[in-house]
Design a protein around this motif. Structure first.
Motif, PDB file in Angstrom:
ATOM      1  N   ASP A 132     -28.767 -19.179 -22.536  1.00  0.00           N
ATOM      2  CA  ASP A 132     -27.378 -19.247 -22.992  1.00  0.00           C
ATOM      3  C   ASP A 132     -26.972 -18.094 -23.903  1.00  0.00           C
ATOM      4  O   ASP A 132     -25.782 -17.858 -24.086  1.00  0.00           O
ATOM      5  CB  ASP A 132     -27.105 -20.580 -23.705  1.00  0.00           C
ATOM      6  N   ASP A 133     -27.929 -17.387 -24.481  1.00  0.00           N
ATOM      7  CA  ASP A 133     -27.567 -16.240 -25.330  1.00  0.00           C
ATOM      8  C   ASP A 133     -27.649 -14.920 -24.567  1.00  0.00           C
ATOM      9  O   ASP A 133     -27.634 -13.848 -25.150  1.00  0.00           O
ATOM     10  CB  ASP A 133     -28.439 -16.193 -26.582  1.00  0.00           C
ATOM     11  N   LYS A 134     -27.704 -15.009 -23.247  1.00  0.00           N
ATOM     12  CA  LYS A 134     -27.791 -13.826 -22.386  1.00  0.00           C
ATOM     13  C   LYS A 134     -26.551 -13.741 -21.506  1.00  0.00           C
ATOM     14  O   LYS A 134     -25.797 -14.687 -21.352  1.00  0.00           O
ATOM     15  CB  LYS A 134     -29.033 -13.898 -21.490  1.00  0.00           C
ATOM     16  N   GLY A 135     -26.364 -12.575 -20.896  1.00  0.00           N
ATOM     17  CA  GLY A 135     -25.266 -12.381 -19.967  1.00  0.00           C
ATOM     18  C   GLY A 135     -25.379 -11.029 -19.300  1.00  0.00           C
ATOM     19  O   GLY A 135     -26.364 -10.306 -19.490  1.00  0.00           O
ATOM     20  N   MET A 136     -24.371 -10.684 -18.511  1.00  0.00           N
ATOM     21  CA  MET A 136     -24.317  -9.373 -17.869  1.00  0.00           C
ATOM     22  C   MET A 136     -22.906  -8.830 -18.054  1.00  0.00           C
ATOM     23  O   MET A 136     -21.924  -9.520 -17.765  1.00  0.00           O
ATOM     24  CB  MET A 136     -24.671  -9.452 -16.393  1.00  0.00           C
ATOM     25  N   LEU A 137     -22.825  -7.583 -18.542  1.00  0.00           N
ATOM     26  CA  LEU A 137     -21.548  -6.905 -18.749  1.00  0.00           C
ATOM     27  C   LEU A 137     -21.345  -5.862 -17.659  1.00  0.00           C
ATOM     28  O   LEU A 137     -22.241  -5.058 -17.399  1.00  0.00           O
ATOM     29  CB  LEU A 137     -21.516  -6.249 -20.131  1.00  0.00           C
ATOM     30  N   PHE A 138     -20.167  -5.900 -17.046  1.00  0.00           N
ATOM     31  CA  PHE A 138     -19.770  -4.966 -15.996  1.00  0.00           C
ATOM     32  C   PHE A 138     -18.655  -4.083 -16.557  1.00  0.00           C
ATOM     33  O   PHE A 138     -17.480  -4.440 -16.447  1.00  0.00           O
ATOM     34  CB  PHE A 138     -19.253  -5.721 -14.772  1.00  0.00           C
ATOM     35  N   PRO A 139     -18.984  -2.955 -17.169  1.00  0.00           N
ATOM     36  CA  PRO A 139     -17.938  -2.079 -17.711  1.00  0.00           C
ATOM     37  C   PRO A 139     -17.398  -1.134 -16.633  1.00  0.00           C
ATOM     38  O   PRO A 139     -18.123  -0.726 -15.723  1.00  0.00           O
ATOM     39  CB  PRO A 139     -18.670  -1.297 -18.800  1.00  0.00           C
ATOM     40  N   TYR A 140     -16.123  -0.772 -16.751  1.00  0.00           N
ATOM     41  CA  TYR A 140     -15.480   0.158 -15.817  1.00  0.00           C
ATOM     42  C   TYR A 140     -14.869   1.316 -16.597  1.00  0.00           C
ATOM     43  O   TYR A 140     -14.593   1.194 -17.790  1.00  0.00           O
ATOM     44  CB  TYR A 140     -14.420  -0.574 -14.981  1.00  0.00           C
ATOM     45  N   ASP A 141     -14.660   2.427 -15.925  1.00  0.00           N
ATOM     46  CA  ASP A 141     -14.130   3.633 -16.569  1.00  0.00           C
ATOM     47  C   ASP A 141     -12.672   3.494 -17.003  1.00  0.00           C
ATOM     48  O   ASP A 141     -12.244   4.144 -17.947  1.00  0.00           O
ATOM     49  CB  ASP A 141     -14.238   4.840 -15.630  1.00  0.00           C
ATOM     50  N   ARG A 142     -11.913   2.689 -16.274  1.00  0.00           N
ATOM     51  CA  ARG A 142     -10.493   2.532 -16.582  1.00  0.00           C
ATOM     52  C   ARG A 142     -10.096   1.087 -16.288  1.00  0.00           C
ATOM     53  O   ARG A 142     -10.713   0.427 -15.448  1.00  0.00           O
ATOM     54  CB  ARG A 142      -9.646   3.487 -15.750  1.00  0.00           C
ATOM     55  N   PRO A 143      -9.060   0.600 -16.957  1.00  0.00           N
ATOM     56  CA  PRO A 143      -8.583  -0.754 -16.658  1.00  0.00           C
ATOM     57  C   PRO A 143      -8.076  -0.834 -15.219  1.00  0.00           C
ATOM     58  O   PRO A 143      -7.415   0.086 -14.727  1.00  0.00           O
ATOM     59  CB  PRO A 143      -7.432  -0.952 -17.653  1.00  0.00           C
ATOM     60  N   GLN A 144      -8.402  -1.930 -14.565  1.00  0.00           N
ATOM     61  CA  GLN A 144      -8.016  -2.128 -13.173  1.00  0.00           C
ATOM     62  C   GLN A 144      -8.117  -3.607 -12.823  1.00  0.00           C
ATOM     63  O   GLN A 144      -8.825  -4.357 -13.501  1.00  0.00           O
ATOM     64  CB  GLN A 144      -8.928  -1.311 -12.256  1.00  0.00           C
ATOM     65  N   PRO A 145      -7.421  -4.033 -11.772  1.00  0.00           N
ATOM     66  CA  PRO A 145      -7.605  -5.416 -11.313  1.00  0.00           C
ATOM     67  C   PRO A 145      -9.047  -5.569 -10.824  1.00  0.00           C
ATOM     68  O   PRO A 145      -9.562  -4.711 -10.099  1.00  0.00           O
ATOM     69  CB  PRO A 145      -6.617  -5.550 -10.155  1.00  0.00           C
ATOM     70  N   LEU A 146      -9.702  -6.637 -11.237  1.00  0.00           N
ATOM     71  CA  LEU A 146     -11.085  -6.883 -10.834  1.00  0.00           C
ATOM     72  C   LEU A 146     -11.165  -8.194 -10.073  1.00  0.00           C
ATOM     73  O   LEU A 146     -10.361  -9.110 -10.296  1.00  0.00           O
ATOM     74  CB  LEU A 146     -12.005  -6.960 -12.055  1.00  0.00           C
ATOM     75  N   SER A 147     -12.149  -8.281  -9.196  1.00  0.00           N
ATOM     76  CA  SER A 147     -12.456  -9.554  -8.547  1.00  0.00           C
ATOM     77  C   SER A 147     -13.963  -9.616  -8.311  1.00  0.00           C
ATOM     78  O   SER A 147     -14.607  -8.601  -8.054  1.00  0.00           O
ATOM     79  CB  SER A 147     -11.695  -9.712  -7.227  1.00  0.00           C
TER      80      SER A 147
END
Length: 156
Positions: free
Chosen positions: A67-82
């Motif tokens: 529960d104290d873990k996760g995965m971050l998906f960073p992107y270069d610019r703001p955009q619609p994500l799915s």
């Protein structure tokens, strides 16, 4: 034909194991904090899915996550994500984050579901944590994510 199969079968098995996404590279990790409107601070150790290959693989084939873990998906610019849950075995909360760290929306993702789950506006990152965790911790829309990848400094 049998002799050929006996000779190449070990190589094919080894190739299949090495190519399996669950057995591939280890991702870099970092700390991240979510600050709620009520003042709570929730700390996570996140894997960073930075490259397109890492982002495509995400948390596929994992059978559990603390529960104290996760995965971050960073992107270069703001955009619609799915995101979708192809080959993802655990339920997840997908937290979409606007530039500046504000939480846009939280999608509840079901294992193996191919239905796309969208950000409600341009997002600079998505954070995946265990399903239902955001609700249990009181994390809501408008709360702040503290991490350099979303344009905020880490909380002390």
């Amino acid at each position: 034909m049998r002799l050929i199969l006996r000779l190449i079968a070990p190589a094919l098995i080894l190739f299949g194991l090495l190519a399996h996404p669950a057995l591939s590279e280890t991702l870099a990790t970092d700390s991240l904090v979510i600050e709620t409107a009520g003042g709570a601070k929730h700390r996570f150790t996140v894997e960073l899915a930075i490259t397109p290959a890492q982002q495509a693989r995400g948390l596929m084939y994992r059978e559990r996550m603390d529960d104290d873990k996760g995965m971050l998906f960073p992107y270069d610019r703001p955009q619609p994500l799915s995101f979708w849950m192809k080959n993802t075995l655990i339920p997840l909360d997908i937290i979409y984050i606007a530039e500046g760290g504000r939480i846009l929306n939280i999608a509840n993702a079901k294992p193996l579901d191919l239905t796309p789950l969208y950000s409600e506006g341009p997002a600079i990152a998505a954070l995946e944590v265990n399903g239902g965790l955001a609700a249990r911790l009181g994390i809501r829309l408008g709360d702040m994510v503290r991490h350099p990848a979303v344009g905020t400094k880490r909380a002390p």
